[in-house]
Enzyme design. Sequence first.
Site, PDB file in Angstrom:
ATOM      1  CE1 TYR A 170      -4.462  -3.954  17.391  1.00  0.00           C
ATOM      2  CE2 TYR A 170      -6.158  -2.677  16.298  1.00  0.00           C
ATOM      3  CZ  TYR A 170      -5.083  -2.739  17.162  1.00  0.00           C
ATOM      4  OH  TYR A 170      -4.645  -1.600  17.793  1.00  0.00           O
ATOM      5  CB  ILE A 198      -0.993  -0.020   1.198  1.00  0.00           C
ATOM      6  CG1 ILE A 198      -2.156   0.948   0.945  1.00  0.00           C
ATOM      7  CG2 ILE A 198      -0.287   0.288   2.517  1.00  0.00           C
ATOM      8  CD1 ILE A 198      -3.321   0.758   1.895  1.00  0.00           C
ATOM      9  CG  ASN A 256      -1.657   1.801  17.794  1.00  0.00           C
ATOM     10  OD1 ASN A 256      -1.654   2.911  18.319  1.00  0.00           O
ATOM     11  ND2 ASN A 256      -0.558   1.240  17.325  1.00  0.00           N
ATOM     12  CB  SER A 315      -9.366  -5.661  12.202  1.00  0.00           C
ATOM     13  OG  SER A 315      -9.578  -4.515  12.995  1.00  0.00           O
ATOM     14  N   GLY A 365      -4.720  -8.613  10.594  1.00  0.00           N
ATOM     15  CA  GLY A 365      -3.354  -9.026  10.903  1.00  0.00           C
ATOM     16  C   GLY A 365      -3.195  -9.187  12.404  1.00  0.00           C
ATOM     17  N   GLY A 399       3.068  -4.093  11.357  1.00  0.00           N
ATOM     18  CA  GLY A 399       2.211  -4.341  10.196  1.00  0.00           C
ATOM     19  C   GLY A 399       2.192  -3.203   9.193  1.00  0.00           C
ATOM     20  CB  VAL A 400      -0.494  -2.045   6.920  1.00  0.00           C
ATOM     21  CG1 VAL A 400      -1.633  -1.604   7.800  1.00  0.00           C
ATOM     22  CG2 VAL A 400      -0.510  -1.310   5.603  1.00  0.00           C
ATOM     23  CG  ASP A 401       0.426   2.066  12.387  1.00  0.00           C
ATOM     24  OD1 ASP A 401       0.574   3.139  11.779  1.00  0.00           O
ATOM     25  OD2 ASP A 401       0.202   1.994  13.610  1.00  0.00           O
TER      26      ASP A 401
HETATM   27  N1  AR6 Z   1       0.625  -3.173   2.196  1.00  0.00           N
HETATM   28  C1  AR6 Z   1      -0.588  -3.766   2.217  1.00  0.00           C
HETATM   29  N2  AR6 Z   1      -1.026  -4.574   3.200  1.00  0.00           N
HETATM   30  C2  AR6 Z   1      -0.175  -4.806   4.222  1.00  0.00           C
HETATM   31  C3  AR6 Z   1       1.108  -4.227   4.298  1.00  0.00           C
HETATM   32  C4  AR6 Z   1       1.515  -3.390   3.229  1.00  0.00           C
HETATM   33  N3  AR6 Z   1       2.707  -2.776   3.204  1.00  0.00           N
HETATM   34  N4  AR6 Z   1       1.711  -4.656   5.449  1.00  0.00           N
HETATM   35  C5  AR6 Z   1       0.830  -5.477   6.056  1.00  0.00           C
HETATM   36  N5  AR6 Z   1      -0.309  -5.580   5.321  1.00  0.00           N
HETATM   37  P1  AR6 Z   1      -2.000  -5.279  10.394  1.00  0.00           P
HETATM   38  P2  AR6 Z   1      -4.353  -4.801  12.107  1.00  0.00           P
HETATM   39  C6  AR6 Z   1      -1.531  -6.349   5.611  1.00  0.00           C
HETATM   40  O1  AR6 Z   1      -1.451  -6.208  11.409  1.00  0.00           O
HETATM   41  O2  AR6 Z   1      -4.688  -6.241  12.141  1.00  0.00           O
HETATM   42  C7  AR6 Z   1      -0.125  -2.409  14.077  1.00  0.00           C
HETATM   43  O3  AR6 Z   1       0.887  -2.640  15.007  1.00  0.00           O
HETATM   44  C8  AR6 Z   1      -1.404  -7.536   6.527  1.00  0.00           C
HETATM   45  O4  AR6 Z   1      -0.955  -8.664   5.795  1.00  0.00           O
HETATM   46  O5  AR6 Z   1      -1.091  -4.290   9.764  1.00  0.00           O
HETATM   47  O6  AR6 Z   1      -5.457  -3.797  11.892  1.00  0.00           O
HETATM   48  C9  AR6 Z   1      -0.956  -1.187  14.443  1.00  0.00           C
HETATM   49  O7  AR6 Z   1      -0.170  -0.199  15.076  1.00  0.00           O
HETATM   50  C10 AR6 Z   1      -2.845  -7.719   7.002  1.00  0.00           C
HETATM   51  O8  AR6 Z   1      -3.586  -8.476   6.056  1.00  0.00           O
HETATM   52  O9  AR6 Z   1      -3.243  -4.403  10.996  1.00  0.00           O
HETATM   53  C11 AR6 Z   1      -1.959  -1.766  15.395  1.00  0.00           C
HETATM   54  O10 AR6 Z   1      -1.436  -1.872  16.687  1.00  0.00           O
HETATM   55  C12 AR6 Z   1      -3.402  -6.295   6.985  1.00  0.00           C
HETATM   56  O11 AR6 Z   1      -2.414  -5.494   6.307  1.00  0.00           O
HETATM   57  C13 AR6 Z   1      -2.224  -3.144  14.827  1.00  0.00           C
HETATM   58  O12 AR6 Z   1      -1.036  -3.492  14.120  1.00  0.00           O
HETATM   59  C14 AR6 Z   1      -3.641  -5.704   8.355  1.00  0.00           C
HETATM   60  O13 AR6 Z   1      -2.660  -6.184   9.273  1.00  0.00           O
HETATM   61  C15 AR6 Z   1      -3.368  -3.163  13.864  1.00  0.00           C
HETATM   62  O14 AR6 Z   1      -3.622  -4.482  13.475  1.00  0.00           O
END
Ligand code: AR6
Length: 172
Positions: free
Chosen positions: A126, A10, A23, A122, A124, A31-33
């Site tokens: 979460y 992304i 968060n 949510s 990943g 993760g994506v954040d």
């Molecule tokens: N591009 C697209 N999708 C991605 C990328 C990327 N670069 N990186 C990861 N994903 P998550 P959550 C996908 O864990 O579950 C953080 O620490 C990943 O494969 O990023 O909402 C925040 O600070 C998954 O399918 O988000 C919060 O504390 C999706 O993005 C917490 O994680 C979401 O995974 C939020 O958790």
Amino acid sequence: MPIHIKTGDITKEKACVIVNAANSSCMGGGGVDGAIHRAGGQAILEACKEVRRTRYPDGLPTGEAVATPAGNLPARYVIHTVGPIWRRCKEQCDRLLANAYRNSLKVAVELGCDSIVFPAISTGIYGFPADRAAKIAYETVRRFLQEHPDLDVTFIFHTDENRRVFEEAIGR
Ligand code: AR6
């Protein structure tokens, strides 16, 4: 406007706005954040601090969404939203996840954006079941587009497997 589904990173997307699965602290994370803050640089963190100071001193509530500039990213804005934590939200989970999508879409329209890219909020760290989240995400976007047909919406997945689960869940 069709809803696009793709595999990719992304942080590389050139849309008007990309959505961050943040968060409530809005100060970055994994993760994506983590990827968005790393690639976007200090400007995003500074804008997030300002949002916390002026609008959400106690943190961004689950399901809400706020915009910041996108720093060094190719997108123009980042919308930070907080999805529900699956093991904590119980019967509120579905509604809170839908809120995260709907409020992000509303902010995108307020910004005057014509395109928005969503990660799988949510699903990943979460722990929200990906197939259940897919149905909620897709249905929330589909309904919103009935009122805003000019908005171009993309769902992006980090892996082909995640994308396949999404497509199967929504029957594509
Ligand atoms: N591009 C697209 N999708 C991605 C990328 C990327 N670069 N990186 C990861 N994903 P998550 P959550 C996908 O864990 O579950 C953080 O620490 C990943 O494969 O990023 O909402 C925040 O600070 C998954 O399918 O988000 C919060 O504390 C999706 O993005 C917490 O994680 C979401 O995974 C939020 O958790």
